[in-house]
Design a protein around this motif. Structure first.
Motif, PDB file in Angstrom:
ATOM      1  N   GLU A 232      45.092  27.077  10.457  1.00  0.00           N
ATOM      2  CA  GLU A 232      46.308  26.601  11.143  1.00  0.00           C
ATOM      3  C   GLU A 232      47.307  27.729  11.404  1.00  0.00           C
ATOM      4  OE1 GLU A 232      44.179  23.616   8.983  1.00  0.00           O
ATOM      5  OE2 GLU A 232      45.271  25.357   8.211  1.00  0.00           O
ATOM      6  N   GLY A 233      47.014  28.936  10.929  1.00  0.00           N
ATOM      7  CA  GLY A 233      47.928  30.050  11.156  1.00  0.00           C
ATOM      8  C   GLY A 233      48.871  30.321  10.005  1.00  0.00           C
ATOM      9  N   LEU A 234      48.642  29.702   8.853  1.00  0.00           N
ATOM     10  CA  LEU A 234      49.467  29.972   7.678  1.00  0.00           C
ATOM     11  C   LEU A 234      49.003  31.268   7.033  1.00  0.00           C
ATOM     12  CD1 LEU A 234      49.547  26.399   6.123  1.00  0.00           C
ATOM     13  CD2 LEU A 234      51.271  27.442   7.594  1.00  0.00           C
ATOM     14  N   ARG A 235      49.961  32.142   6.700  1.00  0.00           N
ATOM     15  CA  ARG A 235      49.654  33.405   6.040  1.00  0.00           C
ATOM     16  C   ARG A 235      50.234  33.378   4.626  1.00  0.00           C
ATOM     17  NH1 ARG A 235      52.633  37.030   8.186  1.00  0.00           N
ATOM     18  NH2 ARG A 235      53.823  35.647   9.548  1.00  0.00           N
ATOM     19  N   ILE A 236      49.475  33.908   3.672  1.00  0.00           N
ATOM     20  CA  ILE A 236      49.844  33.839   2.262  1.00  0.00           C
ATOM     21  C   ILE A 236      50.416  35.179   1.820  1.00  0.00           C
ATOM     22  CG2 ILE A 236      49.031  33.285  -0.063  1.00  0.00           C
ATOM     23  CD1 ILE A 236      48.868  31.011   2.038  1.00  0.00           C
TER      24      ILE A 236
END
Length: 334
Positions: A232-236
């Motif tokens: 989904e395009g979430l970066r950690i």
């Protein structure tokens, strides 16, 4: 063969410059110029790997050319990096290569091609390198002598082939958010067949760059680029979650409600009016949980403009431009 990566040992400055221990000052200066040209950021398209190698070359020359720092390094004491003391001429950036040599050697230089060393201008003879033997005309056979003006001219032997500098390697490794929390065991296969076993650091983030010193062929380094993302395009980043929300100018100017993905599912986010690119909105408690702690999710606003505008849209943008110019003129007049 499998081995585990260990912390890098003390830097071998002689090896950094491609020299045998105890090389004289002329060889030291010549090797430094060659390595500095090889890794100068301006000559490598501002490659971060080249920049790191350039800093190491600069540090090696700073230590080996200073008798006191060199003796301290040979005794295993802290000699101080190239960033310390009065030798840090480039703490705020790297000048052009010719300016760099001029600042170090106190001489002027002329532009040179990538295959040749810079030509030196006038300088103190005490600092001058011994002159290189010049090559005789191509018609003179190698190793022969010939008469010239009453004297004997001996042709210099052919130059040795250039030394190929060891090249750093880089591998991209993808981790899931769960793997980034506790650290993940990796097995890295090197070109020579060696397998290096290592663990990623706990709470690693997207974009982290890990360095394995000296494991690549020729004693070069191997870098590992970590990617910790979701579809989904979430970066950690540790316990935090980062997300970029694209908005068209009207939505950013007037405010809106947008659907934003999180690790727990989609949520409705209220974007305040007048939100510019770079603004961060916080979703508390929407990050990762680890040992009783939970991070937040940060949503960064990025304003995007349509690639194609129809006539009505273009007219509205022109009207907005006129209103902005009018408001600016009234502000100056008032």
């Amino acid at each position: 063969m499998t081995r585990s990566a260990s912390p890098p040992a003390a830097i071998d400055y002689w090896a950094t410059l491609g020299l045998e221990p105890g090389a004289d000052a002329a060889a030291l200066k010549r090797a430094f110029r060659q390595q500095a040209r090889r890794w100068h950021p301006d000559l490598n398209g501002n490659d971060p790997v080249a920049e790191e190698r350039f800093k190491r070359v600069n540090e090696a020359y700073a230590v080996l050319s200073d008798p006191k720092r060199r003796q301290a390094w040979e005794r295993g004491q802290e000699a101080g990096g190239a960033q310390s003391g009065s030798r840090d001429r480039f703490g705020s950036g790297f000048p052009a290569f010719e300016e760099y040599l001029e600042a170090l050697f106190g001489r002027t230089t002329t532009a040179a091609s990538d295959d040749d060393e810079p030509e030196d201008g006038p300088t103190d003879l005490a600092d001058e390198e011994p002159p290189e033997p010049s090559e005789a005309p191509a018609s003179a056979p190698a190793g022969r002598s010939r008469e010239h003006g009453g004297g004997r001219v001996t042709q210099a032997p052919a130059s040795p082939p250039p030394v190929q500098a060891s090249a750093d390697l880089e591998t991209t490794v993808e981790l899931t958010p769960e793997q980034s929390l506790a650290g993940e065991r990796l097995e890295l296969s090197l070109p020579d067949g060696t397998v290096v076993e290592l663990w990623t650091p706990p709470l690693a983030g997207d974009g982290w760059r890990l360095r394995l010193a000296g494991v690549a062929p020729g004693g070069a380094d191997h870098f590992i680029q970590l990617r910790v993302c979701t579809p989904e395009g979430l970066r950690i980043d540790g316990l935090r979650v980062l997300y970029t929300l694209d908005l068209f100018p009207p939505a950013a100017a007037l405010g809106c409600r947008a659907v934003v993905p999180t690790l727990q599912g989609d949520v409705q986010l209220t974007v305040p009016p007048g939100s510019s690119s770079g603004r961060l909105l916080r979703l508390r408690g929407r990050g990762l949980a680890h040992r009783g702690q939970r991070g937040d999710q940060l949503v960064e606003i990025r304003i995007v403009v349509p690639e194609q505008l129809n006539d009505a849209e273009a007219a509205l943008y022109r009207r907005l431009e006129q209103l902005a110019e009018q408001a600016e003129a009234e502000a100056e007049a008032g």
